[in-house]
Write a protein that holds these residues in place. Structure first.
Motif, PDB file in Angstrom:
ATOM      1  N   ASN A  28       0.852  -1.249  -0.173  1.00 48.12           N
ATOM      2  CA  ASN A  28      -0.148   0.011   0.152  1.00 48.12           C
ATOM      3  C   ASN A  28       0.833   1.298  -0.268  1.00 48.12           C
ATOM      4  O   ASN A  28       0.784   2.154  -0.714  1.00 48.12           O
ATOM      5  N   THR A  29       1.830   1.228   0.724  1.00 48.14           N
ATOM      6  CA  THR A  29       2.781   2.465   1.135  1.00 48.14           C
ATOM      7  C   THR A  29       3.445   2.703  -0.430  1.00 48.14           C
ATOM      8  O   THR A  29       3.631   3.684  -0.928  1.00 48.14           O
ATOM      9  N   VAL A  30       3.947   1.448  -0.901  1.00 41.32           N
ATOM     10  CA  VAL A  30       4.647   1.523  -2.390  1.00 41.32           C
ATOM     11  C   VAL A  30       3.649   2.095  -3.480  1.00 41.32           C
ATOM     12  O   VAL A  30       4.340   2.987  -4.056  1.00 41.32           O
ATOM     13  N   ARG A  83       1.282   4.289  -2.859  1.00 42.50           N
ATOM     14  CA  ARG A  83       0.928   5.728  -2.693  1.00 42.50           C
ATOM     15  C   ARG A  83       2.074   6.519  -2.982  1.00 42.50           C
ATOM     16  O   ARG A  83       1.894   7.516  -3.156  1.00 42.50           O
ATOM     17  N   GLU A  84       3.182   6.176  -3.041  1.00 39.28           N
ATOM     18  CA  GLU A  84       4.404   6.858  -2.993  1.00 39.28           C
ATOM     19  C   GLU A  84       4.656   6.966  -4.423  1.00 39.28           C
ATOM     20  O   GLU A  84       5.276   7.890  -5.208  1.00 39.28           O
ATOM     21  N   ILE A  85       4.273   5.880  -5.177  1.00 40.26           N
ATOM     22  CA  ILE A  85       4.498   6.106  -6.826  1.00 40.26           C
ATOM     23  C   ILE A  85       3.668   6.782  -7.619  1.00 40.26           C
ATOM     24  O   ILE A  85       3.996   7.581  -8.469  1.00 40.26           O
ATOM     25  N   THR A  86       2.281   6.656  -7.363  1.00 35.15           N
ATOM     26  CA  THR A  86       1.304   7.166  -8.210  1.00 35.15           C
ATOM     27  C   THR A  86       1.389   8.725  -8.228  1.00 35.15           C
ATOM     28  O   THR A  86       1.066   9.332  -9.396  1.00 35.15           O
ATOM     29  N   HIS A 138       3.801  10.781  -8.562  1.00 36.14           N
ATOM     30  CA  HIS A 138       5.041  11.150  -9.375  1.00 36.14           C
ATOM     31  C   HIS A 138       4.944  10.803 -10.859  1.00 36.14           C
ATOM     32  O   HIS A 138       5.859  10.856 -11.613  1.00 36.14           O
ATOM     33  N   ARG A 157       8.982  -1.686  -5.914  1.00 41.52           N
ATOM     34  CA  ARG A 157       8.753  -0.317  -6.682  1.00 41.52           C
ATOM     35  C   ARG A 157       8.709  -0.580  -8.148  1.00 41.52           C
ATOM     36  O   ARG A 157       7.728  -0.049  -8.836  1.00 41.52           O
TER      37      ARG A 157
END
Length: 537
Positions: free
Chosen positions: A374-376, A378-381, A383, A413
């Motif tokens: 979930n964290t991965v 949220r971090e990617i989208t 950018h 990622r």
């Protein structure tokens, strides 16, 4: 995945100029990849060589000349045509650009029709060159044995010129015993012999075959091309070879390879042609099957060996660069060159990591950690940028309290990013939705899902990326995890193959569902418990 007129990488640090070029080219059905810096352009070419690079000459940090030089130094980019766009009319700069490998210059401000005409010309020239090289290599490999046999036969016939009758009888005996179609013609182009295999193949008698036009048995779509080839060969009295579809006795059209060589009496007088026609249908099917079932494994082994050796070389380069920089003052004349070498070596190291990911090797990545998918996501989208994403609606459907998995954060990622980009590209620039979902899935012996039969029982974290794009045909679904395969021109490199390698190295699996017009869904399962030692990909 694109079926447009071609892929064009546009490099310009001016946002307005970049946007204008992208808009002009996309309206002409080109797949446009924008880049606002030379560094981003090099990354894009390494990931997916485009059909053409439109490169601004004046850019901060790394100018167009340096970008062009680096592109031409890479294996992926050396055949990619580069066209400069510049407001400069300095002939010396133009000469420097051509010396670096550029194919053309377009002056700013550009005329739209002129730009499109030049783009079309260079894209088509690049495609024709690649097709020609591929065709020559294929034909050479397939026909080497046949040409040699035919050459020996012609040499033997010339040596036996004084015993024409005996030689002819021997030839007929050999031809009738051969499992291929063999034919001869006279100097006027009329066929005067076809062997018994030709009769069996076509279901016609040997005498009947001499009284009918061979074109009547050729597929209607290939008939005109076949007649043109024969006419040109007779006029030029030169060796010829071409493929066409021929109707067999049972009505099926088979892929045939016709190879013919002129005969000369006494070394000078043209006596006609002797030809061999091979049924290559089964050969083509066998080659494709062999590649898919066996050669993929060989390619993985080869990739692993290359990655290992290349990694050793890159490590040596880093060591030498560090030593050189340590001994050089900040204002040393050659320091900038050494720093550029360091940058190139870092990019090479990234390629090695991608190869290792494809073969399932986790030794070159960061140490496994407890990773929350979930964290991965949220971090990617946030950018993700670029024109294709402007019309894509990204929706997150993330399960609460999702268990963490033991994995490489960097590789996770890479998996999420590749799946999202693949889904966005499936929309082909049209409005659509990409949904990223997570959840938990328990597999037991009673599970009926065939796609997960290779996974052991247990609890798995589920990652799903779905799109509302055009979907995929069965042929594309069969090959989408093959390395270096893509529906885009020239391919996209490892892509989904690397994703599959990473997932397998973590003890998981990936499956997909799609049909034309109904979008695609990719589902990944990764074990919640620490995976067993990485198995071979």
């Amino acid at each position: 995945m694109s079926n447009g007129n071609g892929t064009i990488l546009v490099v310009d640090d001016d946002p307005e100029a970049l946007s204008l070029l992208v808009d002009v080219l996309e309206k002409e059905n080109y797949d446009v990849q924008p880049a606002d810096s030379g560094k981003l352009a090099l990354v894009s070419v390494a990931a997916q060589p485009p059909d053409l690079v439109l490169l601004d000459l004046r850019m901060p940090g790394m100018d167009g000349f340096e970008v062009c030089r680096r592109i031409k130094e890479t294996e992926n980019g050396r055949r990619v045509p580069v066209m400069f766009i510049s407001s400069s009319r300095d002939r010396e700069e133009w000469a420097e650009g051509f010396a670096l490998g550029a194919v053309d210059f377009v002056s700013k401000p550009f005329q739209r029709e002129e730009l499109l005409a030049r783009v079309r010309t260079h894209v088509e020239l690049g495609r024709l060159q690649v097709k020609l090289e591929t065709l020559v290599a294929q034909r050479t490999s397939q026909l080497r044995y046949a040409v040699e046999q035919l050459r020996l036969e012609i040499v033997e016939r010339r040596r036996a010129e004084q015993a024409v009758r005996e030689s002819e009888e021997r030839f007929r005996h050999i031809a009738n015993a051969a499992p291929v179609i063999i034919w001869t013609s006279n100097a006027q182009g009329s066929v005067d012999f076809r062997n018994e295999h030709a009769a069996r193949f076509t279901g016609r008698g040997t005498d009947e075959l001499l009284n009918i036009r061979w074109c009547e048995l050729v597929h209607p779509e290939d008939r005109e091309n076949h007649c043109d080839h024969v006419t040109q060969a007779l006029a030029g009295r030169e060796r010829f070879q071409f493929e066409y579809r021929l109707r067999r006795a049972d009505g099926e059209y088979r892929d045939m390879l016709d190879l013919a060589t002129p005969r000369f009496v006494g070394g000078a007088e043209f006596a006609g042609f002797i030809g061999v026609v091979f049924d290559v249908t089964d050969v083509k099917r066998a080659q494709e099957q062999a590649f898919r079932e066996k050669n993929l494994q060989n390619l993985r082994l080869l990739s692993a060996g290359i990655a290992h050796d290349f990694n050793t070389l890159v490590a040596a380069i880093f060591g030498e660069v560090d030593l050189a920089l340590a001994d050089m003052p900040e204002d040393a004349p050659g320091r900038e060159n050494v720093e550029r070498i360091d940058g190139v070596a870092k990019r090479a190291a990234e390629i090695v990591r991608l190869l290792m990911a494809y073969v399932g090797d986790r030794s070159d990545t960061n140490q496994p950690e407890m990773v929350d998918l979930n964290t991965v996501a949220r971090e990617i989208t946030p950018h993700l940028k670029g024109p294709p994403l402007k019309k894509a609606e990204l929706h997150m459907n993330l399960a609460p309290h999702l268990p963490s998995i033991q994995a490489s954060p960097l590789q996770m990622r890479l998996v999420v990013l590749n799946l999202i980009i693949n889904a966005v590209e499936a929309l082909q620039g049209e409005k659509g939705r990409v949904t990223i979902s997570t959840g938990i899935k328990d597999l037991t012996r009673e599970s009926t899902e065939e796609c997960w039969r290779d996974l052991p029982d247990g609890r798995y974290v589920r990652l799903e990326v779905a799109d509302t794009g055009l979907g995929m045909t069965e042929e594309v679904q069969d090959r989408m995890f093959d390395p270096f395969y893509s529906t885009k021109f020239l391919g996209r490199g490892l892509g989904l193959a690397a994703v599959q390698g990473i997932i397998r190295s973590h003890g998981g699996s990936i499956s997909s569902w799609s049909s034309p017009g109904a979008g695609s869904t990719f589902e990944v399962l990764l074990p919640v418990e620490p995976p067993a030692p990485a198995r071979s990909a």
